[in-house]
Design an enzyme around this catalytic site. Structure first.
Site, PDB file in Angstrom:
ATOM      1  N   HIS A 149       0.825  -1.213   0.000  1.00 10.56           N
ATOM      2  CA  HIS A 149       0.000   0.000   0.000  1.00 10.56           C
ATOM      3  C   HIS A 149       0.856   1.257   0.000  1.00 10.56           C
ATOM      4  O   HIS A 149       2.062   1.222   0.225  1.00 10.56           O
ATOM      5  CB  HIS A 149      -0.980  -0.003   1.181  1.00 10.56           C
ATOM      6  CG  HIS A 149      -0.347   0.018   2.537  1.00 10.56           C
ATOM      7  ND1 HIS A 149       0.174   1.160   3.101  1.00 10.56           N
ATOM      8  CD2 HIS A 149      -0.159  -0.973   3.445  1.00 10.56           C
ATOM      9  CE1 HIS A 149       0.640   0.886   4.309  1.00 10.56           C
ATOM     10  NE2 HIS A 149       0.460  -0.411   4.544  1.00 10.56           N
ATOM     11  N   CYS A 165       2.921  -5.089   6.641  1.00 15.42           N
ATOM     12  CA  CYS A 165       2.573  -4.634   5.291  1.00 15.42           C
ATOM     13  C   CYS A 165       3.807  -4.041   4.612  1.00 15.42           C
ATOM     14  O   CYS A 165       4.807  -3.757   5.262  1.00 15.42           O
ATOM     15  CB  CYS A 165       1.473  -3.575   5.341  1.00 15.42           C
ATOM     16  SG  CYS A 165      -0.149  -4.238   5.743  1.00 15.42           S
TER      17      CYS A 165
END
Length: 191
Positions: A149, A165
């Site tokens: 992301h 992440c």
């Protein structure tokens, strides 16, 4: 009369030259989408570049190398597009093979219960937008809690700071998002 216009014209030329120098240095982003920073919110400390790549992966595969803190999009012909990323801090790095199962633009963020247990001060839900920690784009990895992301903290690219992440600048994640689709294989190397 000429003297009257000469001073303002000289001042304007100096102002424009200074703005051009600042833009070239990555300090100002007039277009909002250049490699100096998506929407003017910070340049990547690790510029995206095409590199020679010897991996045995099919073109279109994403390879995340957590120790290098780099993400590679395999192009074929011995080349890959290399991006700087932020990775999981100690205790949060992982490895494996997954597929992109969903893609979202300006995604909402709901911290998982495990994260809320560690950080009860976090919001329970945050609408997508420039202040959202998921940034401009997110690509969801299989049935995991993890994503590739964007980030509203471009200064963290190249560091081990996340809960697992993979962070990219908004400019870079927007570029990658446009090049891959749901079903793309993501190989995470954690050495």
């Amino acid at each position: 009369m000429i003297r009257f216009f000469a001073a303002p014209m000289t001042a304007m030329a100096l102002l424009l030259a200074g703005a051009a120098d600042a833009s070239a240095a990555g300090m100002v982003d007039f277009t909002g989408t250049s490699s100096t920073g998506y929407l003017g919110h910070g340049a990547s400390p690790i510029p995206r570049t095409t590199v020679m790549y010897n991996g045995n992966y099919a073109p279109g595969t994403i390879v995340v190398n957590t120790s290098e803190r780099r993400l590679y999009l395999v192009l074929g012909n011995g080349q890959a597009l290399r991006y700087g990323i932020g990775v999981g801090r100690d205790g949060f790095r992982w490895g494996g093979v997954h597929k992109i199962t969903a893609k979202k633009e300006w995604p909402d963020w709901t911290p998982p219960s495990q994260m809320l247990a560690r950080r009860p001060d976090l919001p329970r839900h945050m609408k997508g937008g420039i202040e959202n920690p998921l940034g401009a784009r997110a690509m969801y990895l299989g049935s995991t809690l993890y994503r590739i992301h964007g980030s509203n903290e471009p200064e963290t690219i190249g560091q081990a700071v996340s809960s697992g992440c993979f962070r990219m600048t908004n400019d870079d994640v927007t570029d990658l998002y446009s090049r891959v689709s749901v079903g793309t294989t993501v190989v995470v190397l954690n050495k």
